[in-house]
Design an enzyme around this catalytic site. Structure first.
Site, PDB file in Angstrom:
ATOM      1  N   ASP A 140      36.378  36.867 -26.275  1.00 13.20           N
ATOM      2  CA  ASP A 140      36.915  35.553 -25.917  1.00 13.20           C
ATOM      3  C   ASP A 140      36.797  34.554 -27.066  1.00 13.20           C
ATOM      4  OD1 ASP A 140      34.181  35.566 -25.725  1.00 13.20           O
ATOM      5  OD2 ASP A 140      34.103  34.133 -24.072  1.00 13.20           O
ATOM      6  N   GLU A 141      36.261  34.986 -28.208  1.00 16.03           N
ATOM      7  CA  GLU A 141      36.192  34.105 -29.362  1.00 16.03           C
ATOM      8  C   GLU A 141      37.361  34.407 -30.298  1.00 16.03           C
ATOM      9  OE1 GLU A 141      32.404  33.486 -31.305  1.00 16.03           O
ATOM     10  OE2 GLU A 141      31.410  34.325 -29.555  1.00 16.03           O
TER      11      GLU A 141
END
Ligand SMILES: [Zn+2]
Ligand SMILES: [Zn+2]
Length: 106
Positions: A86-87
């Site tokens: 999710d980064e």
């Protein structure tokens, strides 16, 4: 981590036809892996050598960015998802002149 019930050696995860088994390298004991998350040796190798493989790829696109080592203003670049999914991915550069590799967080 699981061990062979027969001889006590560490079981090695092995993928066959999409199913992961835990196999004893000594006596050949084999059982289906119950836990998810086991990866085969082949897959782990790919992940760890990702940067090196890409750095040697001559077909990478070239961008204008200054090399922090020699000051050359052109470098190959590629993007890799190196941290949590999710980064944002990390952009890598490789100097076309001196071969120095560095990363830039986007
Ligand atoms: Zn065994
Ligand atoms: Zn350079």
């Amino acid at each position: 981590m699981e061990f062979c019930p027969k001889c006590g050696k560490m079981l090695i995860p092995k993928e066959e036809h999409g199913v992961v088994y835990l196999v004893c390298p000594v006596c050949g004991f084999k059982k289906k892996a119950e836990e998810r998350g086991y990866t085969t040796t082949e897959k782990r190798k790919e992940e760890s050598s990702g940067v090196a493989v890409n750095a040697e790829n001559p077909n990478l696109p070239i961008t204008t960015v200054q090399c922090p080592k020699c000051g050359n203003d052109k470098a190959y670049f590629w993007v890799e998802q190196t941290r949590a999914a999710d980064e944002p991915p990390t952009r890598f550069y490789k100097c076309t002149k001196c071969g120095y590799v560095w990363r830039e967080y986007s």
